[in-house]
Design a protein around this motif. Structure first.
Motif, mmCIF file in Angstrom:
data_model
loop_
_atom_site.group_PDB
_atom_site.id
_atom_site.type_symbol
_atom_site.label_atom_id
_atom_site.label_comp_id
_atom_site.label_asym_id
_atom_site.label_seq_id
_atom_site.Cartn_x
_atom_site.Cartn_y
_atom_site.Cartn_z
ATOM 1 N N ASP A 119 10.051 -37.260 55.616
ATOM 2 C CA ASP A 119 11.014 -38.008 56.418
ATOM 3 C C ASP A 119 11.179 -39.391 55.794
ATOM 4 O O ASP A 119 10.259 -40.205 55.828
ATOM 5 C CB ASP A 119 10.517 -38.117 57.857
ATOM 6 C CG ASP A 119 11.544 -38.737 58.775
ATOM 7 O OD1 ASP A 119 12.744 -38.595 58.495
ATOM 8 O OD2 ASP A 119 11.138 -39.368 59.781
ATOM 9 N N ASN A 120 12.338 -39.651 55.209
ATOM 10 C CA ASN A 120 12.627 -40.916 54.513
ATOM 11 C C ASN A 120 11.614 -41.212 53.410
ATOM 12 O O ASN A 120 11.169 -42.338 53.227
ATOM 13 C CB ASN A 120 12.699 -42.090 55.490
ATOM 14 C CG ASN A 120 13.845 -41.950 56.465
ATOM 15 O OD1 ASN A 120 14.881 -41.383 56.123
ATOM 16 N ND2 ASN A 120 13.661 -42.434 57.674
ATOM 17 N N GLY A 121 11.214 -40.169 52.696
ATOM 18 C CA GLY A 121 10.305 -40.336 51.572
ATOM 19 C C GLY A 121 8.839 -40.366 51.928
ATOM 20 O O GLY A 121 7.991 -40.446 51.047
ATOM 21 N N THR A 122 8.488 -40.322 53.220
ATOM 22 C CA THR A 122 7.088 -40.338 53.626
ATOM 23 C C THR A 122 6.740 -39.025 54.315
ATOM 24 O O THR A 122 7.540 -38.493 55.101
ATOM 25 C CB THR A 122 6.803 -41.501 54.603
ATOM 26 O OG1 THR A 122 7.642 -41.347 55.760
ATOM 27 C CG2 THR A 122 7.074 -42.835 53.955
ATOM 28 N N PRO A 123 5.556 -38.468 54.034
ATOM 29 C CA PRO A 123 5.154 -37.228 54.708
ATOM 30 C C PRO A 123 4.808 -37.494 56.173
ATOM 31 O O PRO A 123 4.273 -38.541 56.526
ATOM 32 C CB PRO A 123 3.927 -36.767 53.929
ATOM 33 C CG PRO A 123 3.440 -37.964 53.223
ATOM 34 C CD PRO A 123 4.603 -38.877 53.017
ATOM 35 N N VAL B 108 14.761 -29.141 57.978
ATOM 36 C CA VAL B 108 13.861 -30.171 57.459
ATOM 37 C C VAL B 108 13.421 -29.743 56.060
ATOM 38 O O VAL B 108 13.563 -28.584 55.672
ATOM 39 C CB VAL B 108 12.604 -30.345 58.346
ATOM 40 C CG1 VAL B 108 12.975 -30.897 59.697
ATOM 41 C CG2 VAL B 108 11.843 -29.057 58.471
ATOM 42 N N THR B 109 12.899 -30.702 55.305
ATOM 43 C CA THR B 109 12.324 -30.391 53.999
ATOM 44 C C THR B 109 10.815 -30.482 54.115
ATOM 45 O O THR B 109 10.275 -31.497 54.563
ATOM 46 C CB THR B 109 12.826 -31.347 52.912
ATOM 47 O OG1 THR B 109 12.620 -32.692 53.340
ATOM 48 C CG2 THR B 109 14.293 -31.132 52.640
ATOM 49 N N ARG B 110 10.130 -29.423 53.723
ATOM 50 C CA ARG B 110 8.680 -29.378 53.837
ATOM 51 C C ARG B 110 8.020 -30.221 52.755
ATOM 52 O O ARG B 110 8.509 -30.297 51.641
ATOM 53 C CB ARG B 110 8.182 -27.944 53.705
ATOM 54 C CG ARG B 110 8.576 -27.081 54.901
ATOM 55 C CD ARG B 110 7.926 -25.753 54.825
ATOM 56 N NE ARG B 110 6.552 -25.868 55.265
ATOM 57 C CZ ARG B 110 5.828 -24.860 55.741
ATOM 58 N NH1 ARG B 110 6.342 -23.670 55.815
ATOM 59 N NH2 ARG B 110 4.592 -25.054 56.126
ATOM 60 N N ALA B 111 6.911 -30.841 53.111
ATOM 61 C CA ALA B 111 6.099 -31.575 52.157
ATOM 62 C C ALA B 111 5.120 -30.621 51.505
ATOM 63 O O ALA B 111 4.637 -29.682 52.150
ATOM 64 C CB ALA B 111 5.358 -32.710 52.846
ATOM 65 N N ILE B 112 4.817 -30.870 50.260
ATOM 66 C CA ILE B 112 3.882 -29.977 49.535
ATOM 67 C C ILE B 112 2.521 -30.620 49.471
ATOM 68 O O ILE B 112 2.360 -31.786 49.407
ATOM 69 C CB ILE B 112 4.419 -29.658 48.136
ATOM 70 C CG1 ILE B 112 5.694 -28.861 48.276
ATOM 71 C CG2 ILE B 112 3.392 -28.887 47.342
ATOM 72 C CD1 ILE B 112 6.395 -28.576 46.981
#
Length: 62
Positions: free
Chosen positions: A39-43, A58-62
């Motif tokens: 979210d805005n570059g932060t996990p 949403v885009t998932r964090a790895i």
């Protein structure tokens, strides 16, 4: 209580109905998973329903 933070899908309450029309209370719970997103570059860790997850909302964090 399980609630999706994207679409606000939450538990719904209703009744089971038998053939004799007896009413007993029941619940329908959404399929909510706890995942990490970007979210805005932060996990960030949120609760999201599987329909929103499958729809790529949403885009998932790895």
């Amino acid at each position: 209580m399980a609630k999706c933070e994207i679409c606000s899908k939450a538990t719904v309450f209703g009744n089971n109905r038998s053939h004799a029309l007896n009413a007993t209370s029941r619940t329908w719970k959404p399929n909510v998973r706890k995942i990490k997103i970007v979210d805005n570059g932060t996990p960030k860790s949120i609760s999201i329903c599987t329909r929103c997850l499958r729809s790529n909302k949403v885009t998932r964090a790895i």
